[in-house]
Design a protein around this motif. Sequence first.
Motif, PDB file in Angstrom:
ATOM      1  N   ARG A 246      88.667  37.972 -26.567  1.00 12.67           N
ATOM      2  CA  ARG A 246      88.297  36.715 -26.499  1.00 12.67           C
ATOM      3  C   ARG A 246      87.821  35.971 -25.442  1.00 12.67           C
TER       4      ARG A 246
ATOM      5  N   ILE B 280      96.410  24.640 -28.308  1.00 13.79           N
ATOM      6  CA  ILE B 280      97.282  24.996 -27.712  1.00 13.79           C
ATOM      7  C   ILE B 280      98.331  24.176 -27.776  1.00 13.79           C
TER       8      ILE B 280
ATOM      9  N   ASN C 111      93.493  31.800 -28.133  1.00 12.88           N
ATOM     10  CA  ASN C 111      93.108  30.737 -27.466  1.00 12.88           C
ATOM     11  C   ASN C 111      93.050  30.513 -26.091  1.00 12.88           C
ATOM     12  N   SER C 112      94.133  31.443 -25.529  1.00  8.78           N
ATOM     13  CA  SER C 112      94.136  31.460 -24.002  1.00  8.78           C
ATOM     14  C   SER C 112      93.074  32.272 -23.332  1.00  8.78           C
TER      15      SER C 112
ATOM     16  N   ALA D  23      89.978  32.470 -24.972  1.00  8.56           N
ATOM     17  CA  ALA D  23      88.771  31.663 -25.035  1.00  8.56           C
ATOM     18  C   ALA D  23      88.824  30.637 -23.972  1.00  8.56           C
ATOM     19  N   PHE D  24      89.912  29.984 -23.802  1.00  6.24           N
ATOM     20  CA  PHE D  24      89.990  28.939 -22.881  1.00  6.24           C
ATOM     21  C   PHE D  24      89.611  29.519 -21.376  1.00  6.24           C
TER      22      PHE D  24
ATOM     23  N   ILE E 107      86.070  24.325 -23.412  1.00  8.20           N
ATOM     24  CA  ILE E 107      87.437  24.733 -23.223  1.00  8.20           C
ATOM     25  C   ILE E 107      88.430  23.672 -23.948  1.00  8.20           C
TER      26      ILE E 107
ATOM     27  N   THR F  82      89.531  19.443 -33.409  1.00 10.08           N
ATOM     28  CA  THR F  82      90.344  20.320 -33.305  1.00 10.08           C
ATOM     29  C   THR F  82      91.632  20.043 -34.330  1.00 10.08           C
TER      30      THR F  82
ATOM     31  N   TYR G  59      84.030  34.880 -25.881  1.00 13.99           N
ATOM     32  CA  TYR G  59      83.755  33.255 -25.720  1.00 13.99           C
ATOM     33  C   TYR G  59      83.127  32.927 -24.647  1.00 13.99           C
TER      34      TYR G  59
ATOM     35  N   TYR H  55      98.004  33.954 -31.746  1.00 16.32           N
ATOM     36  CA  TYR H  55      96.955  33.101 -31.785  1.00 16.32           C
ATOM     37  C   TYR H  55      96.962  32.318 -30.338  1.00 16.32           C
TER      38      TYR H  55
ATOM     39  N   ASN I 186      88.566  22.491 -26.950  1.00 20.06           N
ATOM     40  CA  ASN I 186      89.105  23.164 -28.234  1.00 20.06           C
ATOM     41  C   ASN I 186      90.107  24.011 -28.099  1.00 20.06           C
ATOM     42  N   SER I 187      90.108  24.937 -27.326  1.00 16.99           N
ATOM     43  CA  SER I 187      91.257  25.796 -26.973  1.00 16.99           C
ATOM     44  C   SER I 187      92.448  25.035 -26.425  1.00 16.99           C
TER      45      SER I 187
END
Length: 590
Positions: free
Chosen positions: A34, A438, A169-170, A172-173, A431, A500, A38, A165, A433-434
Motif C-alpha cells: 500500500r 485510523i 492505511n498505515s 497508504a499514510f 494522507i 472519511t 498510494y 486494515y 483520509n488514512s
Amino acid sequence: MAAETATNADLFKSKVLGHPAGLFVLFFTEMWERFSFYGMRVLLIQFLTAKVIFGDAFSGWGWSAEQAGALYGTYAMLLYLTPILGGVIADKYIGSRWAVIIGAIIMTLGHASMAAEGISKLWFFVGLACLVIGTGFFKPNMPSILGEMYKALPEKKDAAYTIFYMGVNSGAFFGMMLCGYLAETEGWHYGFGLAGIFMLLGTIQFWLAKPLLGELGELKKVDNTVEKTSEQIKEDHDTKNPYTLVDYILIGIVSVIGLLYAFNDPLSKNGVLDLFAFLDTETLRGQNIMAILALLTFLYLVISRILRYGKVIRDRMFAVILLAFFLMFFFMSFEQGATSLVLVARDYVDRSLEGGALLAFNIINTCLTVIPLLIISWVLFLLAKATWTKIAMSNIILFICFAGIWAMAIYMLNAEFNKEVSEITVSWFSILNSFFIISLASTVSKLWDSKYNPSAAFKYGIGLIFVAIGFLILGLGSMGATEGVKMSIIFLILTYLFHTLGELFISPVGLSYVSKLVPGKMLAFMFGMWYLALAIAQKFAAILGGQIENIKEEYSLSHFFFLFTLIPATAAILVMLVNPLLKKLMHGVR
C-alpha cells in the motif's frame, strides 16, 4: 482435518498482541504494498498535469485535467478488474502465496519503469501496465491468506481484519506523505523510485517468512472423495445455474466493448486514435453510445441469470445489485480525492506558511509522522522478539525498511523546520483520509454492535450524506476564492474528514453484505459483479473529475463542488427511500 488443526496450532505458538505472529507478517507485507501503491497514485495526476517545475523538460507532461482524468480513470478501472482474473489463477493454478509474490515482483518492475530518469512515455506506460497486472495477482490473495489463517478461529477474524486494515492505511499514510514529499521537492522519479524500493523489500520479507507461515496460501488439492452433507447437496441444487452459449457470447461482447472503451477514452482525448468516431452524433460521442450499449447488454445478462434462481436467492442477489448501484454513486464522488481534489489542493488552496503558522504546522506534522511510526516500530519489535529464531532474515529486512522510513521522515521534518517560509505539499492533504480512518474506525465500528446499528440502506444513506457535506464545504469555501485569492486549507481538511466518515459508513460493510446474502457457490460471481461496479465507478469518477477545469471556465469552481454535493445527496435520499424494498429482498439478513 488433523493436519489443518496442527497447522493452525503451530501458527498460534508465536503470538503478538494476542494474535499469531504470521498476521503481522501479512500486516507489514500489505503495508509496504500500500505504501508503494498510494505513494505512486498520489503523484499520478500531479505528474500528468504538471508543467516544468524542476527545471527539467521531463518534470511533467502538462496535460489538461480532462486528458489526465481519462488516463487515470482507465488505470483505476483496470485495477478493479484484474483482481477477478488474479483470484481465479491463484485458486486454480498457483495458490495465493505465489500469486502475492509474483504480483509484488511485477509491481516492483512497474515502479522501476516509472522511476527511469526522464520518465519517457514508453516506460511510463509499461510501468502502469505492470502495476495493473501485479495488483491483479496481489490484491485478492492477501485477504485470502488471512482468511485461511483464521479458518478454525472465526471468533478472532473480525479483530484480525481490523489489524490488517490498519496495515493498509498505515502504508497508504506513509506512502503518500514520503513519496509525495520527495517527488514534489526533489523530482518525480525520486517519488516513483521510493515506492518501488519498499515494494521490493516488502516482497523479500514476505518470501523469507515462509518458515513461520508454513503451508498458508499454498495450492491444495480438492478431495473429491469426501461425501457432501445434505445441506451442501441442497445448496448445489438451488444454485445450479450453468452458463449457456448465449451467456458466453454476451460476456464476450460486453468484455470487448468495455475494454475498447477503457483504452479509447484516453487515446481519443489525447488525439491519438478514436475507434468509435464513426458513431459520433451531435449529442453523443461514439464511445459513449458503445458504453451505453455494453451496459444495457450487461444488465440483460445479469438479470436473466438471476431470474433463473429460486425466489429467496433471486431476491437476495437483486439486493446485492441494488447496493452495488448506490455504491457506484459513493465512489464516483469519494474518488475525487485521487483526481480533482489533488488539482484543487495544488491550484486553489492557499498552502503557503510562515512564522507562527509554519511552526504550528511543523509541530502537528511531526506528531502525525512520529507517533504512528513509534507505534508501528513497537509492533515490529514485538514481531521480531516472537519470531527471531524462525525468520531472522525476514525481520532484518523489516528493520532495514523501517530504518529507511525513519531516515526519510527525519530528513523531511528537519528540512521543513529549517525553512522560514514554506508551502504544504499537495500530497500532504491526501494522507488525511488514512489518518482519519485510523483515528475514527474503532469508534464508528462500535455503532454496528450497538442498538443504534442502522440498516444497510441507512448506512449507505448516511455515508452519502457525509460525502455531500464534504463537497458542500468546498463549494462554500471556493465562493470566496477569486483570481489570485485562494481558499483556506481548513475547507479541504474538513472535506477529507466528512468524506472519511462517509467511507467508514459504506466501504467496510459493502462486501460484508455480499458474503451474507449470496450462497457460497455464487460468491465468486457476485464478488466479480461488485468489483465491476467499483471499476465503472472509478472510471466515471475520473471522467467527471477531469471536467473541473471546463466547469470552472464556463461557470465557476463552486459549481463543480455543488454538482458533487447534489449527486451523493440525491443518491442518499433514494437509497433510504428503498429501505423497505431492500429489507424485503434480504429475507431477514441484517
